[in-house]
Design a protein around this motif. Structure first.
Motif, PDB file in Angstrom:
ATOM      1  N   GLU A   1      -0.929  -3.457 -12.703  1.00 19.77           N
ATOM      2  CA  GLU A   1      -1.590  -2.783 -11.578  1.00 19.77           C
ATOM      3  C   GLU A   1      -2.815  -3.564 -11.071  1.00 19.77           C
ATOM      4  OE1 GLU A   1      -1.884   1.490 -11.947  1.00 19.77           O
ATOM      5  OE2 GLU A   1      -0.284   1.549 -13.423  1.00 19.77           O
TER       6      GLU A   1
ATOM      7  N   LEU B   1      14.277   1.343  -3.354  1.00 24.06           N
ATOM      8  CA  LEU B   1      13.484   2.581  -3.424  1.00 24.06           C
ATOM      9  C   LEU B   1      13.120   3.045  -2.017  1.00 24.06           C
ATOM     10  CD1 LEU B   1      10.658   0.993  -2.956  1.00 24.06           C
ATOM     11  CD2 LEU B   1      10.430   1.114  -5.413  1.00 24.06           C
ATOM     12  N   GLY B   2      12.665   4.285  -1.930  1.00 22.48           N
ATOM     13  CA  GLY B   2      12.390   4.903  -0.625  1.00 22.48           C
ATOM     14  C   GLY B   2      11.396   4.116   0.208  1.00 22.48           C
TER      15      GLY B   2
ATOM     16  N   SER C   1      -4.094   1.156  -5.015  1.00 22.39           N
ATOM     17  CA  SER C   1      -4.327   0.062  -4.055  1.00 22.39           C
ATOM     18  C   SER C   1      -5.471   0.370  -3.087  1.00 22.39           C
ATOM     19  CB  SER C   1      -3.034  -0.194  -3.268  1.00 22.39           C
ATOM     20  OG  SER C   1      -2.529   1.024  -2.757  1.00 22.39           O
TER      21      SER C   1
ATOM     22  N   GLY D   1       3.678  -5.945  -5.233  1.00 23.49           N
ATOM     23  CA  GLY D   1       3.404  -4.549  -5.603  1.00 23.49           C
ATOM     24  C   GLY D   1       4.436  -4.032  -6.584  1.00 23.49           C
TER      25      GLY D   1
ATOM     26  N   GLY E   1      -5.090 -10.030 -12.823  1.00 31.41           N
ATOM     27  CA  GLY E   1      -5.018 -11.196 -11.944  1.00 31.41           C
ATOM     28  C   GLY E   1      -4.226 -10.828 -10.705  1.00 31.41           C
ATOM     29  N   VAL E   2      -4.010 -11.824  -9.846  1.00 27.08           N
ATOM     30  CA  VAL E   2      -3.254 -11.572  -8.609  1.00 27.08           C
ATOM     31  C   VAL E   2      -1.928 -12.320  -8.673  1.00 27.08           C
ATOM     32  CG1 VAL E   2      -3.225 -11.853  -6.102  1.00 27.08           C
ATOM     33  CG2 VAL E   2      -5.342 -11.214  -7.249  1.00 27.08           C
TER      34      VAL E   2
ATOM     35  N   LEU F   1       1.599   5.546  -5.131  1.00 24.67           N
ATOM     36  CA  LEU F   1       1.470   7.001  -5.121  1.00 24.67           C
ATOM     37  C   LEU F   1       0.412   7.478  -6.113  1.00 24.67           C
ATOM     38  CD1 LEU F   1       5.265   7.961  -4.834  1.00 24.67           C
ATOM     39  CD2 LEU F   1       3.533   7.981  -3.032  1.00 24.67           C
TER      40      LEU F   1
ATOM     41  N   ASN G   1       0.820  -1.227   0.000  1.00 29.07           N
ATOM     42  CA  ASN G   1       0.000   0.000   0.000  1.00 29.07           C
ATOM     43  C   ASN G   1       0.849   1.271   0.000  1.00 29.07           C
ATOM     44  OD1 ASN G   1      -2.324   1.493  -0.101  1.00 29.07           O
ATOM     45  ND2 ASN G   1      -2.753   1.362   2.091  1.00 29.07           N
TER      46      ASN G   1
ATOM     47  N   THR H   1       3.462  -2.826 -10.379  1.00 34.28           N
ATOM     48  CA  THR H   1       3.667  -1.441 -10.828  1.00 34.28           C
ATOM     49  C   THR H   1       4.898  -1.308 -11.734  1.00 34.28           C
ATOM     50  OG1 THR H   1       4.994  -1.001  -8.860  1.00 34.28           O
ATOM     51  CG2 THR H   1       2.660  -0.421  -8.734  1.00 34.28           C
TER      52      THR H   1
HETATM   53  C1  LIG Z   1       8.411   7.238   0.027  1.00 38.16           C
HETATM   54  C2  LIG Z   1       8.111   6.534  -1.271  1.00 38.16           C
HETATM   55  C3  LIG Z   1       9.107   6.438  -2.216  1.00 38.16           C
HETATM   56  C4  LIG Z   1       8.846   5.761  -3.431  1.00 38.16           C
HETATM   57  N1  LIG Z   1       9.847   5.657  -4.342  1.00 38.16           N
HETATM   58  C5  LIG Z   1       9.631   4.976  -5.487  1.00 38.16           C
HETATM   59  C6  LIG Z   1      10.675   4.818  -6.439  1.00 38.16           C
HETATM   60  O1  LIG Z   1      11.793   5.300  -6.285  1.00 38.16           O
HETATM   61  N2  LIG Z   1      10.393   4.093  -7.553  1.00 38.16           N
HETATM   62  C7  LIG Z   1       9.161   3.528  -7.774  1.00 38.16           C
HETATM   63  O2  LIG Z   1       8.970   2.863  -8.793  1.00 38.16           O
HETATM   64  N3  LIG Z   1       8.157   3.703  -6.902  1.00 38.16           N
HETATM   65  C8  LIG Z   1       8.352   4.405  -5.775  1.00 38.16           C
HETATM   66  N4  LIG Z   1       7.321   4.562  -4.883  1.00 38.16           N
HETATM   67  C9  LIG Z   1       5.973   4.040  -5.202  1.00 38.16           C
HETATM   68  C10 LIG Z   1       5.675   2.623  -4.646  1.00 38.16           C
HETATM   69  O3  LIG Z   1       6.515   2.307  -3.574  1.00 38.16           O
HETATM   70  C11 LIG Z   1       5.813   1.575  -5.751  1.00 38.16           C
HETATM   71  O4  LIG Z   1       4.812   1.798  -6.723  1.00 38.16           O
HETATM   72  C12 LIG Z   1       5.723   0.115  -5.242  1.00 38.16           C
HETATM   73  O5  LIG Z   1       6.086  -0.738  -6.303  1.00 38.16           O
HETATM   74  C13 LIG Z   1       4.353  -0.272  -4.733  1.00 38.16           C
HETATM   75  O6  LIG Z   1       4.474  -1.500  -4.035  1.00 38.16           O
HETATM   76  P1  LIG Z   1       3.418  -1.916  -2.916  1.00 38.16           P
HETATM   77  O7  LIG Z   1       3.811  -3.243  -2.429  1.00 38.16           O
HETATM   78  O8  LIG Z   1       3.272  -0.862  -1.898  1.00 38.16           O
HETATM   79  O9  LIG Z   1       2.094  -2.035  -3.802  1.00 38.16           O
HETATM   80  P2  LIG Z   1       0.627  -1.469  -3.516  1.00 38.16           P
HETATM   81  O10 LIG Z   1       0.710   0.004  -3.279  1.00 38.16           O
HETATM   82  O11 LIG Z   1      -0.057  -2.256  -2.495  1.00 38.16           O
HETATM   83  O12 LIG Z   1      -0.071  -1.733  -4.930  1.00 38.16           O
HETATM   84  C14 LIG Z   1       0.330  -1.080  -6.101  1.00 38.16           C
HETATM   85  C15 LIG Z   1      -0.547  -1.536  -7.279  1.00 38.16           C
HETATM   86  O13 LIG Z   1      -0.314  -2.908  -7.567  1.00 38.16           O
HETATM   87  C16 LIG Z   1      -1.501  -3.695  -7.360  1.00 38.16           C
HETATM   88  N5  LIG Z   1      -1.052  -4.901  -6.668  1.00 38.16           N
HETATM   89  C17 LIG Z   1      -0.394  -4.966  -5.496  1.00 38.16           C
HETATM   90  N6  LIG Z   1      -0.058  -6.223  -5.209  1.00 38.16           N
HETATM   91  C18 LIG Z   1      -0.523  -6.992  -6.213  1.00 38.16           C
HETATM   92  C19 LIG Z   1      -0.489  -8.381  -6.491  1.00 38.16           C
HETATM   93  N7  LIG Z   1       0.107  -9.242  -5.678  1.00 38.16           N
HETATM   94  N8  LIG Z   1      -1.081  -8.827  -7.622  1.00 38.16           N
HETATM   95  C20 LIG Z   1      -1.698  -7.976  -8.474  1.00 38.16           C
HETATM   96  N9  LIG Z   1      -1.758  -6.638  -8.260  1.00 38.16           N
HETATM   97  C21 LIG Z   1      -1.169  -6.158  -7.145  1.00 38.16           C
HETATM   98  C22 LIG Z   1      -2.417  -2.824  -6.535  1.00 38.16           C
HETATM   99  O14 LIG Z   1      -3.776  -3.128  -6.781  1.00 38.16           O
HETATM  100  C23 LIG Z   1      -2.041  -1.434  -7.005  1.00 38.16           C
HETATM  101  O15 LIG Z   1      -2.690  -1.130  -8.205  1.00 38.16           O
HETATM  102  C24 LIG Z   1       7.546   5.229  -3.669  1.00 38.16           C
HETATM  103  C25 LIG Z   1       6.554   5.345  -2.698  1.00 38.16           C
HETATM  104  C26 LIG Z   1       6.819   5.986  -1.512  1.00 38.16           C
HETATM  105  C27 LIG Z   1       5.732   6.060  -0.487  1.00 38.16           C
END
Ligand SMILES: Cc1cc2nc3c(=O)[nH]c(=O)nc-3n(C[C@H](O)[C@H](O)[C@H](O)COP(=O)(O)OP(=O)(O)OC[C@H]3O[C@@H](n4cnc5c(N)ncnc54)[C@H](O)[C@@H]3O)c2cc1C
Length: 467
Positions: A198, A131-132, A79, A141, A202-203, A75, A72, A145
């Motif tokens: 995204e 990443l951050g 999610s 995730g 599927g999952v 940005l 989660n 993404t």
């Molecule tokens: C401080 C900060 C810094 C960041 N820096 C970067 C950076 O440098 N580079 C970068 O690319 N991003 C960055 N991000 C954005 C974010 O971290 C990425 O997009 C990350 O890949 C999301 O992973 P998550 O596990 O949190 O996914 P989520 O936020 O939970 O989900 C992201 C998307 O993927 C879908 N999803 C999640 N899990 C699954 C699954 N298992 N199967 C199918 N769909 C799924 C969700 O429905 C949603 O659409 C940053 C965010 C923050 C808060």
């Protein structure tokens, strides 16, 4: 959702695999930036691929929409459910087979990125995506993404780091390939469909990712440059002098760096920031004690050529970490400062400097007292070009008023052959812009989606969704 479906979902699962407790649901229905708030009737937290399969076939049968969620940290609002059931991967967090010779690691989708990095280190290997948000973001995730981060320059995006996936399709079938092969020419490369999808197809429940040899030495430096043009010249110089040794090349505006220093307790500027921009460079070498002298020499010649002003080379690991902390703290410092209109964009590296000049001029002509915080992975042509007010506390009113700025910036991105989403994805935030700017791409993506998800149950509002 009908009571019957709700009951069927609950009874088909282990009692630990779902929750209706508002306290447990709360963190799953708001995003990191507090921009998106949602609702869900049910949090599903399966522990196995079989449970995911049962959930999907039931939801598909009864036309119940699902929002998959990993860490989660999205940005772009991808999610956060708005009435969908949330399917959290947080309990699917086992590390599977590690094959050091094959340089591959298999894990479930809910493993936190930092855990994958640390597991690789224990095996004397490197998982390079960094990443951050790596303390919260999960492998599922990152895959969904197609995340980028700070090491794309050397190792590529998530798309380049995945060897195989296990995915539960909307009808409950499991598509699985976790063999870890680097060569497999048996038709379409199906895993690539799900990377960056995204959650619309599927999952993702498990993945096999690439590992790399760990560099024997690393050097980190900060250097002041007076313009993005000089930063790009410096990038070319450093690449030419190090033969592929550049692992990261990050650009930070003075505004962004000042915010980070003010935000972090005990932080200070390691170099004089009388120039408007600072670059963070990370070099690696396969030889021990080699990266530091290469960095010193490269910065020396860069100074002689007038590319950089003041510079600081980290002498200890703690210093290197402090330099990185400054860079990584900009998003958090920005969040504390107030709302911003954010643009995660990319253009060809050769266009960075002209794009930045034009975008700055455009924003300043449209918004009085605009405060531009620009930073990012300039080595990949990726800039986070964010606009806020200098005085802290800009709110949603500012974001609404600045919507026209986004339009103008995206027009410039198109003019320079760039992308309106470099690494954060499309989510809810950019879906309209995507449909307007890439209509044929969106038509093709919709055709693929209706083939795999004819009932439209997978994350229906995200990426391809309409209001
Ligand atoms: C401080 C900060 C810094 C960041 N820096 C970067 C950076 O440098 N580079 C970068 O690319 N991003 C960055 N991000 C954005 C974010 O971290 C990425 O997009 C990350 O890949 C999301 O992973 P998550 O596990 O949190 O996914 P989520 O936020 O939970 O989900 C992201 C998307 O993927 C879908 N999803 C999640 N899990 C699954 C699954 N298992 N199967 C199918 N769909 C799924 C969700 O429905 C949603 O659409 C940053 C965010 C923050 C808060």
């Amino acid at each position: 959702m009908s009571t019957e479906t709700l009951t069927a979902l609950k009874t088909t699962l282990d009692p630990r695999s779902w929750s209706e407790d508002p306290d447990e649901l709360a963190p799953h229905v708001r995003d990191w930036r507090n921009r998106y708030r949602g609702v869900t009737p049910l949090l599903l937290k399966p522990a196995t691929t079989d449970e995911v399969s049962r959930i999907l076939s039931l939801c598909n049968r009864d036309n119940v929409a699902i929002t998959p969620q990993s860490g989660n940290t999205s940005l772009v609002g991808g999610s956060i459910p708005q009435g969908e059931v949330v399917l959290s991967l947080k309990r699917m967090n086992a590390i599977g087979k590690i094959d050091a010779t094959n340089e591959s690691l298999t894990c479930e989708a809910g493993v936190i990125v930092e855990t994958v990095q640390n597991t690789a280190i224990e095996q004397g290997k490197l998982f390079p995506l960094s990443l951050g948000a790596q303390g919260s973001a999960m492998i599922g995730g990152l895959i969904s993404t197609n995340a980028g981060g700070v090491h794309v320059l050397r190792y590529g995006m998530m798309r380049d780091l995945v060897l195989g996936l296990q995915v539960v399709l909307p009808d409950g079938r499991v598509l699985s390939d976790l063999k870890g092969l680097r060569k497999d020419n048996t038709g379409y490369d199906l895993k690539q469909l799900f990377i960056g999808a995204e959650g619309t197809l599927g999952v993702v429940t498990a993945a096999t990712v690439k590992l790399f040899p760990r560099p024997a030495s690393t050097a980190v430096a900060l250097a002041a440059v007076d313009s993005p043009a000089k930063a790009v010249e410096l990038l070319t110089h450093v690449k030419n002098k190090t033969g592929g040794g550049v692992a990261a090349f990050e650009l930070m505006s003075r505004s962004g760096l000042n915010l980070a220093v003010a935000h972090l307790p005990d932080a200070r500027h390691p170099i004089k920031i009388d120039q408007a921009w600072t670059v963070l460079i990370e070099l690696v070498s396969a030889e021990p004690d080699r990266a530091q002298p290469i960095m010193e020499k490269t910065l020396g010649t860069a100074f002689e050529h007038g590319l950089i002003g003041d510079a600081a080379l980290a002498q200890t690991q703690a210093q290197a970490k402090a330099f990185w902390t400054l860079r990584e703290s900009i998003p958090e410092a920005e969040r504390t400062h107030g709302k911003a209109v954010k643009h995660d964009i990319s253009v060809p590296v050769s266009h960075i400097s002209v794009f930045m000049e034009e975008a700055t001029r455009t924003v300043e002509s449209m918004l009085e007292n605009a405060f531009i915080i620009a930073f990012g992975h300039v080595g990949d042509g990726n800039i986070h070009f964010n606009v806020t007010r200098e005085e802290p506390g800009a709110g949603e009113n500012f974001v609404a008023a600045a919507a026209a700025v986004t339009e103008a910036i995206y027009d410039l991105v198109d003019k320079h052959g760039g992308s309106i989403s470099a690494e954060h994805g499309v989510g809810i935030l950019k879906r309209r812009e995507l449909a307007r700017r890439k209509p044929v791409h969106v038509q093709v993506m919709r055709a693929i989606k209706s083939a795999l998800d004819p009932n439209g149950v997978m994350n229906p509002r995200v990426l391809l969704g309409e209001d």
